[in-house]
Design a protein around this motif. Structure first.
Motif, PDB file in Angstrom:
ATOM      1  N   MET A   1       9.986  15.322   8.448  1.00 21.79           N
ATOM      2  CA  MET A   1       8.888  14.933   7.580  1.00 21.79           C
ATOM      3  C   MET A   1       8.747  13.423   7.678  1.00 21.79           C
ATOM      4  O   MET A   1       9.671  12.689   7.418  1.00 21.79           O
ATOM      5  N   SER A   2       7.535  12.964   8.029  1.00 21.87           N
ATOM      6  CA  SER A   2       7.360  11.526   8.288  1.00 21.87           C
ATOM      7  C   SER A   2       6.151  10.969   7.561  1.00 21.87           C
ATOM      8  O   SER A   2       5.412  10.170   8.090  1.00 21.87           O
ATOM      9  N   SER A   3       5.916  11.458   6.357  1.00 24.15           N
ATOM     10  CA  SER A   3       4.772  10.930   5.610  1.00 24.15           C
ATOM     11  C   SER A   3       5.056   9.503   5.186  1.00 24.15           C
ATOM     12  O   SER A   3       6.179   9.116   4.909  1.00 24.15           O
ATOM     13  N   ARG A   4       3.982   8.726   5.080  1.00 23.96           N
ATOM     14  CA  ARG A   4       4.127   7.321   4.712  1.00 23.96           C
ATOM     15  C   ARG A   4       4.271   7.210   3.197  1.00 23.96           C
ATOM     16  O   ARG A   4       3.650   7.947   2.464  1.00 23.96           O
ATOM     17  N   PRO A   5       5.058   6.259   2.721  1.00 24.30           N
ATOM     18  CA  PRO A   5       5.146   6.079   1.288  1.00 24.30           C
ATOM     19  C   PRO A   5       3.808   5.657   0.728  1.00 24.30           C
ATOM     20  O   PRO A   5       3.056   4.934   1.349  1.00 24.30           O
ATOM     21  N   GLU A   6       3.539   6.083  -0.495  1.00 22.29           N
ATOM     22  CA  GLU A   6       2.237   5.819  -1.095  1.00 22.29           C
ATOM     23  C   GLU A   6       2.012   4.345  -1.328  1.00 22.29           C
ATOM     24  O   GLU A   6       0.893   3.881  -1.397  1.00 22.29           O
ATOM     25  N   THR A   7       3.082   3.562  -1.433  1.00 17.17           N
ATOM     26  CA  THR A   7       2.943   2.148  -1.719  1.00 17.17           C
ATOM     27  C   THR A   7       2.977   1.291  -0.459  1.00 17.17           C
ATOM     28  O   THR A   7       3.053   0.083  -0.532  1.00 17.17           O
ATOM     29  N   GLY A   9       1.887  -0.877   2.705  1.00 19.55           N
ATOM     30  CA  GLY A   9       0.788  -1.818   2.808  1.00 19.55           C
ATOM     31  C   GLY A   9      -0.349  -1.302   3.670  1.00 19.55           C
ATOM     32  O   GLY A   9      -0.266  -0.269   4.317  1.00 19.55           O
ATOM     33  N   LEU A  10      -1.446  -2.063   3.653  1.00 13.54           N
ATOM     34  CA  LEU A  10      -2.621  -1.708   4.437  1.00 13.54           C
ATOM     35  C   LEU A  10      -2.310  -1.831   5.930  1.00 13.54           C
ATOM     36  O   LEU A  10      -1.443  -2.595   6.339  1.00 13.54           O
ATOM     37  N   ARG A  11      -3.041  -1.083   6.747  1.00  8.38           N
ATOM     38  CA  ARG A  11      -2.804  -1.069   8.184  1.00  8.38           C
ATOM     39  C   ARG A  11      -3.669  -2.103   8.891  1.00  8.38           C
ATOM     40  O   ARG A  11      -4.859  -2.229   8.619  1.00  8.38           O
ATOM     41  N   ARG A  12      -3.063  -2.821   9.833  1.00  5.08           N
ATOM     42  CA  ARG A  12      -3.791  -3.841  10.590  1.00  5.08           C
ATOM     43  C   ARG A  12      -4.497  -3.159  11.768  1.00  5.08           C
ATOM     44  O   ARG A  12      -3.885  -2.888  12.799  1.00  5.08           O
ATOM     45  N   ARG A  13      -5.799  -2.899  11.616  1.00  3.60           N
ATOM     46  CA  ARG A  13      -6.541  -2.145  12.619  1.00  3.60           C
ATOM     47  C   ARG A  13      -7.794  -2.886  13.104  1.00  3.60           C
ATOM     48  O   ARG A  13      -8.502  -2.399  13.979  1.00  3.60           O
ATOM     49  N   LEU A 306      -5.132  -8.022  -6.171  1.00  8.42           N
ATOM     50  CA  LEU A 306      -4.727  -8.506  -7.491  1.00  8.42           C
ATOM     51  C   LEU A 306      -3.591  -7.652  -8.051  1.00  8.42           C
ATOM     52  O   LEU A 306      -2.686  -8.155  -8.711  1.00  8.42           O
ATOM     53  N   SER A 307      -3.642  -6.351  -7.775  1.00  9.71           N
ATOM     54  CA  SER A 307      -2.571  -5.465  -8.220  1.00  9.71           C
ATOM     55  C   SER A 307      -1.258  -5.774  -7.515  1.00  9.71           C
ATOM     56  O   SER A 307      -0.199  -5.850  -8.154  1.00  9.71           O
ATOM     57  N   LYS A 308      -1.310  -5.960  -6.199  1.00  7.84           N
ATOM     58  CA  LYS A 308      -0.101  -6.242  -5.439  1.00  7.84           C
ATOM     59  C   LYS A 308       0.542  -7.556  -5.860  1.00  7.84           C
ATOM     60  O   LYS A 308       1.743  -7.754  -5.691  1.00  7.84           O
ATOM     61  N   ASN A 309      -0.269  -8.459  -6.419  1.00  8.74           N
ATOM     62  CA  ASN A 309       0.261  -9.748  -6.878  1.00  8.74           C
ATOM     63  C   ASN A 309       0.472  -9.758  -8.395  1.00  8.74           C
ATOM     64  O   ASN A 309       0.553 -10.823  -9.004  1.00  8.74           O
ATOM     65  N   LYS A 318      -1.927   1.142  -5.090  1.00  7.54           N
ATOM     66  CA  LYS A 318      -1.416   2.270  -4.320  1.00  7.54           C
ATOM     67  C   LYS A 318      -2.329   2.574  -3.133  1.00  7.54           C
ATOM     68  O   LYS A 318      -3.554   2.570  -3.261  1.00  7.54           O
ATOM     69  N   VAL A 319      -1.703   2.819  -1.990  1.00  4.08           N
ATOM     70  CA  VAL A 319      -2.433   3.103  -0.751  1.00  4.08           C
ATOM     71  C   VAL A 319      -2.207   4.560  -0.370  1.00  4.08           C
ATOM     72  O   VAL A 319      -1.068   5.053  -0.404  1.00  4.08           O
ATOM     73  N   SER A 320      -3.281   5.250  -0.006  1.00  2.00           N
ATOM     74  CA  SER A 320      -3.164   6.651   0.392  1.00  2.00           C
ATOM     75  C   SER A 320      -2.382   6.771   1.693  1.00  2.00           C
ATOM     76  O   SER A 320      -2.666   6.050   2.661  1.00  2.00           O
ATOM     77  N   PRO A 321      -1.396   7.677   1.763  1.00  2.00           N
ATOM     78  CA  PRO A 321      -0.656   7.871   3.005  1.00  2.00           C
ATOM     79  C   PRO A 321      -1.501   8.538   4.089  1.00  2.00           C
ATOM     80  O   PRO A 321      -1.134   8.518   5.256  1.00  2.00           O
ATOM     81  N   ILE A 322      -2.632   9.106   3.707  1.00  2.39           N
ATOM     82  CA  ILE A 322      -3.493   9.802   4.664  1.00  2.39           C
ATOM     83  C   ILE A 322      -4.532   8.853   5.267  1.00  2.39           C
ATOM     84  O   ILE A 322      -4.696   8.781   6.480  1.00  2.39           O
ATOM     85  N   THR A 323      -5.232   8.124   4.411  1.00  3.08           N
ATOM     86  CA  THR A 323      -6.324   7.265   4.899  1.00  3.08           C
ATOM     87  C   THR A 323      -5.897   5.823   5.141  1.00  3.08           C
ATOM     88  O   THR A 323      -6.581   5.087   5.849  1.00  3.08           O
ATOM     89  N   GLY A 324      -4.781   5.409   4.518  1.00  2.11           N
ATOM     90  CA  GLY A 324      -4.356   4.021   4.656  1.00  2.11           C
ATOM     91  C   GLY A 324      -5.249   3.066   3.890  1.00  2.11           C
ATOM     92  O   GLY A 324      -5.300   1.874   4.194  1.00  2.11           O
ATOM     93  N   THR A 325      -5.974   3.571   2.896  1.00  2.54           N
ATOM     94  CA  THR A 325      -6.876   2.738   2.086  1.00  2.54           C
ATOM     95  C   THR A 325      -6.459   2.811   0.618  1.00  2.54           C
ATOM     96  O   THR A 325      -5.827   3.775   0.188  1.00  2.54           O
ATOM     97  N   PRO A 326      -6.855   1.812  -0.190  1.00  4.96           N
ATOM     98  CA  PRO A 326      -6.525   1.833  -1.626  1.00  4.96           C
ATOM     99  C   PRO A 326      -7.464   2.787  -2.367  1.00  4.96           C
ATOM    100  O   PRO A 326      -8.491   2.382  -2.918  1.00  4.96           O
ATOM    101  N   ILE A 327      -7.102   4.056  -2.401  1.00  4.11           N
ATOM    102  CA  ILE A 327      -7.977   5.103  -2.925  1.00  4.11           C
ATOM    103  C   ILE A 327      -8.342   4.875  -4.390  1.00  4.11           C
ATOM    104  O   ILE A 327      -9.517   4.958  -4.776  1.00  4.11           O
ATOM    105  N   ILE A 328      -7.354   4.586  -5.223  1.00  4.16           N
ATOM    106  CA  ILE A 328      -7.622   4.441  -6.661  1.00  4.16           C
ATOM    107  C   ILE A 328      -8.524   3.242  -6.922  1.00  4.16           C
ATOM    108  O   ILE A 328      -9.472   3.319  -7.716  1.00  4.16           O
ATOM    109  N   ALA A 329      -8.265   2.128  -6.247  1.00  3.45           N
ATOM    110  CA  ALA A 329      -9.119   0.953  -6.405  1.00  3.45           C
ATOM    111  C   ALA A 329     -10.544   1.263  -5.954  1.00  3.45           C
ATOM    112  O   ALA A 329     -11.516   0.825  -6.580  1.00  3.45           O
TER     113      ALA A 329
END
Length: 409
Positions: A1-7, A9-13, A306-309, A318-329
């Motif tokens: 199982m290799s899911s990314r942690p929900e916290t 960081g954002l992906r550099r793409r 602002l949340s991360k700081n 919180k960043v989605s492990p699926i999309t790599g984006t801040p879903i809640i924000a």
């Protein structure tokens, strides 16, 4: 199982190409498509000079952003810049919220305008159309940064194509426009330059957006190398396009018609075929839609940063492990945009967007002045400007802000 942690960081793409298209997409758009008439109402035939003055003001701040994005390539860039440079955490939070608010209000305002335009093509009740448009674009923003910016890039190409179409059609209709360029040079008269400066405040709004690049720095590849280039290329290309478009429009369209039109660029196509006119209408619609998407992306990244700081609740970071984006924000931003667009009179708030931006720009320039006076070194090799750049940036933004506030008295 290799899911990314929900916290995680954002992906550099994002590479330089996507960053420049992102910057152009958020800078070029509803502003240039509607502001020419309003600027011409203040500056007359010298509206291109107003845009040149606004470009000059923005250039110094752009150079400041270029260095700061090298020093601190993170989301919620302006808030971090101010916190590090002025050492005022509360002021940093205010700046971050101002940036996010301006993006949210702009999204709501543009959404209302876009729905009004799309109503002629899709006869659905305006409020339902507005809500559907916001939710649809919110889903794209949540999908993934590369995917959403790629879609925005296609829309940006359409925006630029529309402006090139304006230039081409105007010059083909009247080849003598080039020879009349001398008419755009203003005399050294107080009345002329007073109108030019008034027009510059309106023209300044058309340049707002390049700074949003700082809020996707955490998703940029090699940010210390690509961010300064992306910011300067965005400003250079948009300034060139604006000056040429505004020049051909004020020379080819009767001033009375131009100053009273809510769709000034359409006036260039009065003698065009129905197909050409329809094509440009579609492009103008895409320009407004693109503005909504990119502003929502930017605002969600500011809340995330602002949340991360630790300025806002950690849930927003919180960043989605699926999309790599801040879903809640992103959901929070979309919800607020919906409320503003459907329930509140956002017109007057939107008029203050440029004033908020000038205030933020002045503080960002002050932050770089503070960092240089602290002699804070770069973490590694990066883009550096001399001290006089942020000094002039601060002064020009402060002067234009004071001038704009004086007009309210």
């Amino acid at each position: 199982m290799s899911s990314r942690p929900e916290t995680e960081g954002l992906r550099r793409r994002l590479g330089l190409f996507h960053l420049v298209l992102y910057g152009l997409g958020v800078t070029i758009g509803a502003g240039i498509y509607v502001l020419i008439g309003l600027t011409a109402a203040e500056a007359g035939l010298y509206a291109p000079v107003s845009f040149a003055v606004a470009a000059g003001v923005v250039l110094f701040t752009g150079l400041t952003y270029a260095e700061l994005s090298t020093r601190f390539p993170v989301s919620a860039g302006e808030a971090i810049f101010v916190e590090k440079g002025l050492r005022r955490p509360q002021l940093a939070l205010l700046v971050g919220l101002l940036v996010a608010a301006s993006g949210i209000v702009s999204s709501a305002t543009i959404a209302i305008g876009a729905a009004s335009y799309l109503f002629h093509l899709i006869p659905i009740e305006p409020n339902i159309l507005t809500a559907g448009l916001i939710i649809f674009l919110g889903l794209i923003a949540a999908w993934g940064i590369l995917e959403s910016v790629t879609i925005a890039a296609f829309l940006t190409v359409a925006e630029i194509f529309g402006l090139l179409l304006v230039i081409t059609f105007a010059l083909e209709a009247d080849p003598m426009l080039i020879e009349r360029a001398g008419e755009l040079v203003p005399p050294f008269e107080t009345s002329a330059w007073s109108g030019i400066l008034s027009g510059a405040l309106l023209a300044f709004f058309a340049f707002i957006g390049f700074e949003d690049l700082a809020n996707v720095a955490e998703e940029a590849k090699q940010p210390k190398r690509t961010m300064p280039r992306a910011i300067l290329l965005t400003l250079g290309l948009s300034s060139l396009l604006y000056l040429v478009v505004v020049s051909v429009v004020v020379l080819s369209v009767p001033m009375e018609a131009l100053t009273s039109s809510a769709s000034p660029l359409l006036l260039v196509f009065e003698t065009a075929s129905p197909t050409t006119l329809l094509s440009f209408n579609l492009i103008a619609g895409l320009a407004t839609i693109n503005g909504i998407l990119i502003q929502m992306i930017m605002s969600s990244r500011v809340l995330y940063g602002l949340s991360k700081n630790h300025h806002l609740p950690t849930t927003l970071g919180k960043v989605s492990p699926i999309t790599g984006t801040p879903i809640i924000a992103t959901v929070v931003v979309v919800a607020i945009v919906l409320v503003l667009a459907l329930a509140l009179p956002v017109g007057q708030l939107a008029e203050w967007t440029s004033r908020f931006a000038l205030l933020v720009f002045a503080l960002v320039n002050a932050a770089l002045i503070g960092l240089k006076r602290q002699k804070t070194p770069l973490n590694s090799e990066g883009f550096v400007v001399p001290l006089w750049i942020p000094v002039i940036g601060f002064l020009t933004c402060a002067i234009l802000l004071i001038f704009s506030l004086a007009t309210l008295i």
